[in-house]
Write a protein that holds these residues in place. Structure first.
Motif, PDB file in Angstrom:
ATOM      1  N   PRO A 158      43.963  27.171  41.537  1.00 46.27           N
ATOM      2  CA  PRO A 158      42.745  27.488  40.789  1.00 46.27           C
ATOM      3  C   PRO A 158      41.495  26.853  41.375  1.00 46.27           C
ATOM      4  O   PRO A 158      40.384  27.332  41.143  1.00 46.27           O
ATOM      5  N   LEU A 159      41.684  25.783  42.144  1.00 51.78           N
ATOM      6  CA  LEU A 159      40.531  25.080  42.719  1.00 51.78           C
ATOM      7  C   LEU A 159      40.271  25.438  44.169  1.00 51.78           C
ATOM      8  O   LEU A 159      39.215  25.106  44.702  1.00 51.78           O
ATOM      9  N   ASP A 160      41.207  26.108  44.791  1.00 49.15           N
ATOM     10  CA  ASP A 160      41.081  26.440  46.214  1.00 49.15           C
ATOM     11  C   ASP A 160      41.779  27.774  46.462  1.00 49.15           C
ATOM     12  O   ASP A 160      42.939  27.825  46.851  1.00 49.15           O
ATOM     13  N   THR A 161      41.049  28.863  46.225  1.00 48.67           N
ATOM     14  CA  THR A 161      41.630  30.202  46.341  1.00 48.67           C
ATOM     15  C   THR A 161      41.813  30.579  47.801  1.00 48.67           C
ATOM     16  O   THR A 161      40.875  30.482  48.600  1.00 48.67           O
ATOM     17  N   HIS A 162      42.988  31.014  48.149  1.00 55.20           N
ATOM     18  CA  HIS A 162      43.253  31.461  49.515  1.00 55.20           C
ATOM     19  C   HIS A 162      42.422  32.710  49.801  1.00 55.20           C
ATOM     20  O   HIS A 162      42.309  33.593  48.939  1.00 55.20           O
ATOM     21  N   ASN A 199      42.183  40.424  45.293  1.00 53.08           N
ATOM     22  CA  ASN A 199      41.907  40.418  43.861  1.00 53.08           C
ATOM     23  C   ASN A 199      40.663  39.570  43.624  1.00 53.08           C
ATOM     24  O   ASN A 199      40.679  38.381  43.923  1.00 53.08           O
ATOM     25  N   PRO A 200      39.587  40.135  43.094  1.00 55.17           N
ATOM     26  CA  PRO A 200      38.363  39.342  42.901  1.00 55.17           C
ATOM     27  C   PRO A 200      38.574  38.135  41.994  1.00 55.17           C
ATOM     28  O   PRO A 200      37.817  37.162  42.074  1.00 55.17           O
ATOM     29  N   LEU A 201      39.619  38.166  41.164  1.00 55.19           N
ATOM     30  CA  LEU A 201      39.934  37.013  40.330  1.00 55.19           C
ATOM     31  C   LEU A 201      40.661  35.921  41.106  1.00 55.19           C
ATOM     32  O   LEU A 201      40.810  34.798  40.623  1.00 55.19           O
ATOM     33  N   GLY A 202      41.128  36.262  42.299  1.00 55.39           N
ATOM     34  CA  GLY A 202      41.818  35.288  43.130  1.00 55.39           C
ATOM     35  C   GLY A 202      43.247  35.005  42.705  1.00 55.39           C
ATOM     36  O   GLY A 202      43.886  34.097  43.220  1.00 55.39           O
ATOM     37  N   LYS A 203      43.770  35.776  41.773  1.00 53.85           N
ATOM     38  CA  LYS A 203      45.108  35.530  41.262  1.00 53.85           C
ATOM     39  C   LYS A 203      46.150  36.314  42.046  1.00 53.85           C
ATOM     40  O   LYS A 203      45.860  37.355  42.630  1.00 53.85           O
ATOM     41  N   ILE A 204      47.364  35.780  42.017  1.00 54.55           N
ATOM     42  CA  ILE A 204      48.503  36.449  42.627  1.00 54.55           C
ATOM     43  C   ILE A 204      49.537  36.742  41.533  1.00 54.55           C
ATOM     44  O   ILE A 204      49.537  36.064  40.500  1.00 54.55           O
ATOM     45  N   PRO A 205      50.335  37.785  41.784  1.00 50.50           N
ATOM     46  CA  PRO A 205      50.454  38.636  42.956  1.00 50.50           C
ATOM     47  C   PRO A 205      49.397  39.733  42.982  1.00 50.50           C
ATOM     48  O   PRO A 205      48.799  40.072  41.958  1.00 50.50           O
ATOM     49  N   ALA A 206      49.220  40.276  44.181  1.00 48.92           N
ATOM     50  CA  ALA A 206      48.385  41.460  44.381  1.00 48.92           C
ATOM     51  C   ALA A 206      49.108  42.360  45.374  1.00 48.92           C
ATOM     52  O   ALA A 206      49.671  41.876  46.360  1.00 48.92           O
TER      53      ALA A 206
END
Length: 200
Positions: A37-41, A48-55
């Motif tokens: 949550p603090l360092d989005t790959h 995913n603009p939210l930075g969440k996985i999976p995509a």
């Protein structure tokens, strides 16, 4: 197609188990990323603009994200047996329950891993565990007949949720009082798809 994922994510594990069970592993390139949550790959942010996985990155359409969207798409692609129409609302409700357990457990993990110790809030962690505990008790009391039926997406989701509890919160002892669910989990964990995707 490419799956942006982490092997430690229970949400991504759902997708990977579905790929095993529907024979689609060879159709998807696995892109393992370390993201927080603090360092989005960058790959996660690009997918995913939210930075969440999976995509799920597709060549013939927009990238799909949120594990439930991805699993519905992949199951449709494979013929639709993991979301059977005859019991669809039960499947979706139990899958949502499993996702809620994952979300509560992940929130607990994040509180411990990403907040400085001096500002961690124990009542918040306890409240998240209460959510998970209530859900586990409800499944143990009311959903075992469904879990005893043919494999569907709710089974996969619940198995992944329980696996994450073992992985990150084993000391909480979720099996106590949930013996029927614990026995079911022991059996489903022996499936090749579950064994091949277990977090380490």
């Amino acid at each position: 197609m490419k799956l942006i994922f982490s092997p430690l994510s229970p949400f991504a594990r759902k997708v990977r188990v579905l790929l095993h069970e529907t024979g689609q592993l060879g159709d998807v390139e696995m892109v393992d990323v370390a993201t927080t949550p603090l360092d989005t790959h960058p790959d996660a942010a690009a997918a995913n603009p939210l930075g969440k996985i999976p995509a799920l990155v597709r060549a013939d359409g927009p990238t799909l994200y949120d594990s439930r969207v991805i699993t519905r798409y992949l199951d449709h692609r494979a013929g639709g047996r993991m979301y059977p129409q005859a019991r669809l609302w039960d499947v979706l409700t139990l899958e949502a329950t499993a996702e809620g357990i994952m979300e509560a457990a992940l929130s607990m993990t994040y509180e411990a891993r990403f907040r400085p110790e001096e500002v961690q809030y124990a009542p918040w962690v306890d409240a998240q565990w209460q959510k998970a505990s209530r859900a586990l008790a409800a499944v143990n009391a009311r959903w075992m007949s469904h879990l005893a039926g043919p494999l569907d997406m709710s089974h996969i989701a619940m198995g992944c949720a329980l696996g994450y509890l073992d992985f990150r919160h084993d000391a909480r002892g979720w099996r106590v009082g949930n013996e029927a669910l614990a026995d079911w989990y022991a059996a489903v964990s022996e499936r090749e798809s579950m064994a091949q995707t277990a977090p380490e």
